[in-house]
Structures are given as structure tokens and as C-alpha cells.
Write an enzyme that holds these catalytic residues in place. Structure first.
Site, PDB file in Angstrom:
ATOM      1  N   ASP A 269       0.745  -1.235   0.090  1.00 17.55           N
ATOM      2  CA  ASP A 269       0.118  -0.191   0.124  1.00 17.55           C
ATOM      3  C   ASP A 269       0.941   1.291   0.035  1.00 17.55           C
ATOM      4  OD1 ASP A 269      -2.236   1.741  -0.004  1.00 17.55           O
ATOM      5  OD2 ASP A 269      -3.338   0.729   1.623  1.00 17.55           O
TER       6      ASP A 269
HETATM    7  C1  BGC Z   1      -5.044   3.252  -0.086  1.00 15.63           C
HETATM    8  C2  BGC Z   1      -5.172   2.299  -1.099  1.00 15.63           C
HETATM    9  C3  BGC Z   1      -5.063   2.767  -2.298  1.00 15.63           C
HETATM   10  C4  BGC Z   1      -3.657   3.482  -2.564  1.00 15.63           C
HETATM   11  C5  BGC Z   1      -3.616   4.170  -3.725  1.00 15.63           C
HETATM   12  C6  BGC Z   1      -3.909   4.097  -0.398  1.00 15.63           C
HETATM   13  O1  BGC Z   1      -3.995   5.140   0.693  1.00 15.63           O
HETATM   14  O2  BGC Z   1      -5.158   2.428   1.216  1.00 15.63           O
HETATM   15  O3  BGC Z   1      -6.384   1.443  -0.869  1.00 15.63           O
HETATM   16  O4  BGC Z   1      -5.017   1.665  -3.294  1.00 15.63           O
HETATM   17  O5  BGC Z   1      -3.580   4.576  -1.538  1.00 15.63           O
HETATM   18  O6  BGC Z   1      -4.183   5.261  -4.210  1.00 15.63           O
END
Ligand code: BGC
Length: 746
Positions: free
Chosen positions: A280
Site C-alpha cells: 500500500d
Molecule cells: C489506500 C489504497 C489505495 C492507495 C492508492 C492508499 O492510501 O489505502 O487502498 O489503493 O492509497 O491510491
């Protein structure tokens, strides 16, 4: 020739055809493997590291792409720029390896579908799949080839803002719908211009954030992890998902991103997953904050060892892999394997052969059929929670006062995660009701300019409109920004002065319909007492208005069912239907409301059971609940036998009758309880469901099946087993179903 002869030839041809298909697939797979190996042989270490790095879009990446230092970009959606970057990767980098462009395409792209929690309320896998197919078509027309969805974190806590992105609290429903999403995004073949790679996230347990506070630690016992949180991810693997994302959370002290147990043991060894894992956003780096690693170098090392192939946004991989190899802290084999898994997916996507978006296929958005599908999804997602005196559907002659802070908010009805959502496409309840009932029949006053408004300046006008009308439709809830990532709430009542406004409106004596647009279950129990009817509309997306108008007018008879338990008050959370019984289950006969307890009553005189003396033991609405304009009666439940072996299938049949005045669709739900286990078992577990369409007065005999092997759970030795013994089975319209029978497993 006799009929059986034709059948025989047919079967043989089918066999030959499917063997050819299988061979083709295997060949493709081994062909891809060969290409991947050939490429890896030629790659420098820097180029390998490059594949493991994902950067955020924007300016300044050309040179790095040219040098093979970037494997993926997220948040780039301009097809011309994507083609340009891809051209640099293909034609100007040494080995011509394409980049893969990623985006959070969560519930639609330009055409916005209901938030995932709303989509879950449709209990309609085909429709959910279609929604994701459409999202993939729109997104791929810009060059996006990878979405970070579905989010299949089991969510039992309405305070958690990301419950909006989830498919609710149930492992089975989430598994079925999550798999449908994977199929929708990825299409029949990844190697199709309109397919985008899906990403099962967040592995694992992120939804159990303590106290519903985002990013918080999770404490999930191993059995609970295996039986509740992991099954949807396994279902995603079975559905062919090609990427996974790690979570921000730690589970019992181990950040997901550094968990060898999750990514090596479970995902790769047990489930044989051979796609790749992305971290993530900054989650390798955040392991420093967790206090799990001392510095960036260790962060990179632990993530890579755990099996996270690609780092999103931060640069601990880029900056440290070389040193880690030099020091012998990492083996080049682990890097090669990480790169191999990434390249394989790029080949599967056809990115090497078909890297560009043709000009004529660029920006294909919001076609009529997409909007129609979005409307269907919104109609099917709305849940009728209350309908006193059959107030709904409305009569066409009624004059409607349309009030409320969400009644005409093109943007706010879209919900969280709509980076690309186009609010100019939105049709609001105001426009849709005017179209449906006629402009002269709809008197509008928002009453509050946003859901959080804290003054009553707009009340007078709203009350004036209410007085002039026959019925009040109040559309409230919470704005998009009040749910989603990092938007947890400790109090989940209707925000601002909405409750006050509803009470004032009710004083007009007019019947009131409360429509809630929200990203989570809100605690509407008390305020619902002022409403004659309640429709839960979630954030319904682009076509929320027309879907609502169809429901209010009776053109669509509500069929949505709650994918999550609705608590009465926030203090009841966590509250979910598949809980354990406890040694002292709540007893309706001995529960006494706090204010009715006699003064100085002896401690044990009222029954010592598992309940709250103020809030009782029941939720506001149970999982699976949802009314219709008609009524359904279930009867004559039978099963094909009463004793089963573990390799058998339980065949259930029952009668269902539409006993009301409208045609409708009922979602019949089948629950099972394992009465005695070598560990305590949930009081009910959803094992199957079916959408049944019935005209008024029609009845039908329905059959449903459950494999005995699907009754397995992790026992005290942590083995997945179906235990011999007695089971109870229910059929009904929600998790409080009462029609039941028993069977045993030998
Ligand atoms: C989130 C993810 C997301 C990623 C990219 C993160 O803050 O937890 O679910 O896919 O950002 O935007």
C-alpha cells in the site's frame, strides 16, 4: 442417427475443443514464462529494481522510464500522456519493457456506480460484475490497465470510514461479490484492450482496525483470520485475480507489509498464487513508524522477504536493494522471483504486444448503456427499511416537498473514491423527481446547504414547502468526504442539524420519508421514529436520482438487503450477525430496560445475560434485512435427507409466495449453524442466497444447494475440518430467519 449418437459426437467434439483450449492456455502460459526468463537473463540489476518501483504520476518521470527505473505509474489518466510515456518505455529504454498504469477505479470511473457497500446490498453478482466491466472499459480507454480493487476487507465496524469501500461484514457475500468484481475488471481474458488487472486488497485484516479508527492496529486471532477475514481473498485467487495489495495495519504486532506468514505461507504456498503483490502507499516505509524496523533499509528487506514485489510511492526498494544484496542480506534469487511475477502479469495483459491506446478508442465514457447499468445498480442497492401504512410507493397525484442537504448535490451523491467520477453526469433526486412526477408536483428547499450545516437558517423555507405539500421526502445523510479512507467517525448519527430539521418537518403533520445517502450505516434508530418510511440509499452514484425516483414512484419495487448489521447506538459496535452465542446469550424474557429497573433491585434479579441494559441486545436492523412493497411467505422447507457424508451436497427446497400487491424480487438467504464444535461456532453463517423474481400472487418451489465441505472451519488444532454432528439450517429473507430444519453430518 439416433439422438444419443448425436449427443455422443457432441460430447467428443466438446472434449476436443476444450482440450485444444486448455493446450492453448498452457502454451500461452509456458510461452510467457519463456519470454519472462529470456528477459530476466538480459536485465541489469538496476532494471530489475526498476520493475519493483511504482511512482505517483505527474511530471518528471521521462528520464527514469528511459533508464528502466520505473515499473509502474499510478494516478495517470490522460491517454495521450500515457501513450507518450509508454512509447519512451518501449522505444527508448534498453529492453523496451512497458510500464503498467494503475488507478483506484473502485466503483466506476466516469460513470459512478454505488459505493461498494451499496453494491453489496444488491446481492447481485451479475450486476456487480457488469459494473466493474463497465468501469474497466472506461478506465482502459485512458490507458489505465490496473485497478486497486476490489477491497474485500471484512468490515464489522461502521465507524471505520472505509466500510464504504467494503462489501460488508459477511465472508460469504464478500467472497461471491469480490469474485464477481475480479471477473468484471479482468474480463474473459486479460489480453483484451478493455481488461484491467484487479487487485485484492488489503491483505489482510485491515477492516478490523481497533475502534474503527483508520490505520489502527488489528488484533485478529488466527482462527478468526482464517475463518472470517481470509476467505474472500481465497475466493479472489480462485476467480483469477492477478495482484494483491498489502495493508497498512499490523496484526498482533506484525505489519501486513512485513508478514511472511501472509504473503509467503498463505498466499503463495497454500493458495499457489503466482501473480504479484504491491505494497500500500508507503507501507514498507511506514513499518518504521510501526516500530517494526529501524530504518528504510530494513523496511525494504522485510517487505521483500515477506513477498511484496512492488513498492508504491516510497523509495525504500530503489534506494536499498543494491546494498542489501551486497551485504548478503538479500539473495538475487528473491529479486529475480519478484521481477518474474511482475513481468508475467505485464505479458498476460498484452502490454508488450499492444501497448498503446488507439486514438479512436480513447476516452470512451458514460455511454447510454453504462448509465442504464449504473441506474439498475443504484435501484437494486437501495434498501427499504421502513414503510408504515404502506406510504410508499407514492401516488402520482401527491405533491412532494423535497427537502434535505443531499437532495440536489451532484457531487456528494457519488461517494468516496471517485478520482475520475464526473459529477456533471450526476442526476440528482431533485431533477429526477421533477422528471418523474412533474415540476409542479415537486416543491424543493434544501433546508441545510450541506449535511454538516449547524444552523437553522434554511428551516423556515423548508417548513413552508412542507406545509404546501402532501408528503415530505427528506434526503439527508453524510457528504462523500465523511466516509472513506482516514474518515472514521466516533459518532455516527446524522451530522449537523438534520435531526432537528426532520423533527420540525414532522410537526407539519405530513407523512415523512427519510432517504439516507451515506457511506456507512448511520445510527438512525431514534430519528427514524419521526419518519413513516425509510430508504437507505448509500452513496448511489451518477444515477442515484433516477433510481430513487423509480423507487418512490413504484416503478422499481425495492429488493436491496443490508450487507451489514445496523446498530442502534454506536456503543453496540462491534455488532454482527455471525457472532458467537456466549455462555449467557441474551434472553428477551429477562431483559429490562435501564429506566424500568426497580430502584435497589438485587444484582441478580433481572437475569445476568449478555446484553446492554440501555441498548438491549438487538441491532436496529439485522444483516440481510430489507423490505419490499410486497410481502413474501416462506414455507415447506425440506432437505433431501437428514444424514450427510462430507463429500455430499445438501439440497434444500422450500416454497415462497408473493403474498402482496406488487411484483417483486426477493433475496432468499440460507443460514447454517454448527450446533456443537470443538471450538465455539457462530450462531448463524450465510451459506447461500438466491434472487427470486415473483409476480404478485405467484408462488414457486425453490431449490438451493450447500456442499457439506463448505461447512468446514478451523478447529482447535487449526485444521480445516467439517465436524461430525448436528447442524441447524434456516431459510428466510434476513438473518433473523425462523423457518428451519436440522441435519447431521457423519
Ligand atoms: C489506500 C489504497 C489505495 C492507495 C492508492 C492508499 O492510501 O489505502 O487502498 O489503493 O492509497 O491510491
Amino acid at each position: 442417427m439416433r439422438k444419443s449418437g448425436y449427443i455422443f459426437i457432441g460430447v467428443v467434439l466438446l472434449f476436443i475443443y476444450s482440450s485444444c483450449q486448455m493446450n492453448e492456455q498452457t502454451n500461452n502460459a509456458s510461452e510467457i514464462d519463456n519470454k519472462v526468463e529470456a528477459l530476466i537473463q538480459q536485465m541489469t540489476l538496476d532494471e530489475k529494481i526498476g520493475q519493483m518501483c511504482q511512482v505517483n504520476g505527474g511530471q518528471g518521470h521521462d528520464e527514469s522510464i528511459r533508464n528502466g527505473a520505473i515499473g509502474s505509474i499510478l494516478n495517470e489518466v490522460d491517454p495521450v500522456n500515457i501513450n507518450r510515456l509508454q512509447k519512451i518505455a518501449l522505444e527508448e529504454s534498453r529492453l523496451g519493457i512497458p510500464i503498467i498504469v494503475a488507478r483506484d477505479v473502485i466503483h466506476g470511473f466516469k460513470t459512478v456506480f454505488p459505493i461498494p457497500l451499496g453494491q453489496a446490498a444488491t446481492w447481485n453478482p451479475e450486476l456487480v460484475q457488469e459494473g466493474c466491466r463497465i468501469a474497466a472499459k472506461e478506465a482502459s480507454s485512458t490507458g489505465v490497465k490496473w485497478t486497486f480493487a476490489p477491497m474485500i476487507d471484512i468490515s464489522r465496524d461502521a465507524r471505520w470510514g472505509r466500510i464504504a469501500e467494503s462489501l460488508g461484514e459477511d465472508p460469504y457475500l464478500t467472497s461471491v461479490l469480490g469474485a464477481a468484481m475480479v471477473k468484471g475488471f479482468q474480463g474473459d481474458s486479460l489480453n483484451d484492450q478493455t481488461s484491467i488487472v484487479a487487485c485484492a486488497k488489503h491483505f489482510a485484516g485491515y477492516g478490523a482496525a481497533e475502534g474503527g479508527r483508520d490505520y489502527n492496529s488489528t488484533l485478529i486471532p488466527p482462527r478468526e483470520l482464517r475463518d472470517i477475514y481470509l476467505p474472500p481473498f481465497k475466493a479472489a485467487v480462485d476467480a483469477g485475480v492477478r495482484t494483491f495489495m498489502s495493508g497498512f495495519n499490523d496484526i498482533d504486532g506484525v505489519p501486513s507489509t512485513g508478514s511472511e506468514f501472509l504473503f509467503r505461507q498463505v498466499l503463495r504456498e497454500e493458495w499457489q498464487f503466482d501473480g504479484f503483490v504491491v505494497s500500500d502507499w508507503a507501507s514498507p516505509w511506514e513499518m518504521i513508524n510501526h516500530g517494526f524496523v529501524a530504518d528504510e533499509k530494513e523496511a525494504a528487506k522485510r517487505s521483500i522477504i515477506a513477498g511484496v514485489n512492488m513498492e508504491m510511492a516510497t523509495t525504500t526498494y530503489r534506494d536499498n536493494i543494491k546494498a542489501l544484496l551486497d551485504e548478503g542480506a538479500l539473495d538475487i534469487k528473491i529479486i529475480d522471483q519478484a521481477v518474474r511475477e511482475i513481468l508475467r502479469v505485464k505479458f498476460e495483459l498484452g502490454l508488450f504486444d499492444n501497448p498503446y491506446i488507439a486514438e479512436e478508442s480513447q476516452n470512451q465514457f458514460a455511454k447510454a448503456e453504462y448509465l442504464e447499468a449504473a441506474k439498475q445498480a443504484a435501484s437494486q442497492s437501495m434498501v427499504l427499511l421502513k414503510n408504515d401504512e404502506k406510504l410508499l410507493p407514492l401516488k402520482s397525484t401527491q405533491k412532494i416537498a423535497l427537502i434535505g442537504p443531499m437532495a440536489n448535490q451532484a457531487y456528494e451523491q457519488l461517494g468516496t473514491w471517485i478520482f475520475d467520477g464526473d459529477s456533471t453526469l450526476s442526476i440528482t433526486p431533485l431533477t429526477a423527481l421533477q422528471n418523474e412526477f412533474g415540476k409542479d408536483k415537486v416543491l424543493f428547499a434544501e433546508g441545510m446547504s450541506i449535511s454538516r450545516t449547524r444552523h437553522n437558517k434554511g428551516f423556515r423555507q423548508a417548513i413552508k414547502q412542507a406545509k404546501k405539500s402532501d408528503v415530505i421526502v427528506f434526503v439527508g445523510g453524510e457528504e462523500s468526504i465523511l466516509s472513506g479512507e482516514a474518515h472514521s467517525r466516533a459518532n455516527i448519527d446524522l451530522p449537523g442539524v438534520q435531526n432537528d430539521l426532520i423533527k420540525e418537518l414532522k410537526k407539519t403533520g405530513k407523512p415523512l420519508i427519510l432517504v439516507v445517502m451515506a457511506g456507512r450505516p448511520l445510527t438512525i434508530g431514534e430519528i427514524s421514529k419521526y419518519a413513516d418510511a425509510v430508504i437507505y440509499a448509500w452513496h448511489p452514484g451518477t444515477m442515484g436520482g433516477p433510481a430513487l425516483a423509480d423507487i418512490l414512484s413504484g416503478k422499481y419495487n425495492p429488493s436491496g438487503k443490508l450487507p451489514v448489521t445496523f446498530p442502534k447506538v454506536v456503543g453496540q459496535i462491534p455488532m454482527y450477525y455471525n457472532h458467537k452465542n456466549t455462555g449467557r446469550p441474551a434472553n428477551p424474557d429477562s431483559w429490562t430496560q435501564m429506566y424500568d429497573i426497580p430502584v435497589k433491585a438485587p444484582q441478580t434479579s433481572l437475569g445476568n445475560e449478555s446484553h446492554y441494559i440501555d441498548a438491549g441486545y438487538e441491532p436496529l436492523y439485522p444483516f440481510g434485512y430489507g423490505l419490499s412493497y410486497t410481502t413474501y411467505e416462506y414455507s415447506e422447507l425440506t432437505i433431501n435427507k437428514t444424514n450427510f457424508n462430507r463429500d455430499e451436497t445438501i439440497e434444500v427446497s422450500f416454497n415462497i409466495e408473493n403474498t402482496g400487491e406488487f411484483d417483486g424480487v426477493e433475496i432468499a438467504q440460507l443460514y447454517v449453524r454448527d450446533l456443537v464444535g470443538n471450538v465455539s461456532r457462530p450462531v448463524k453463517e450465510l451459506k447461500a442466497f438466491k434472487r427470486i423474481s415473483l409476480q404478485k400472487g405467484e408462488q414457486s418451489t425453490i431449490s438451493m444447494e450447500v456442499k457439506v465441505s463448505d461447512l468446514a472451519f478451523h478447529n482447535i488444532e487449526m485444521e480445516k475440518v467439517v465436524e461430525a454432528g448436528e447442524f441447524q439450517l434456516w431459510i428466510g429473507g434476513d438473518s433473523n430467519a425462523t423457518l428451519s430444519t436440522k441435519f447431521t453430518v457423519n
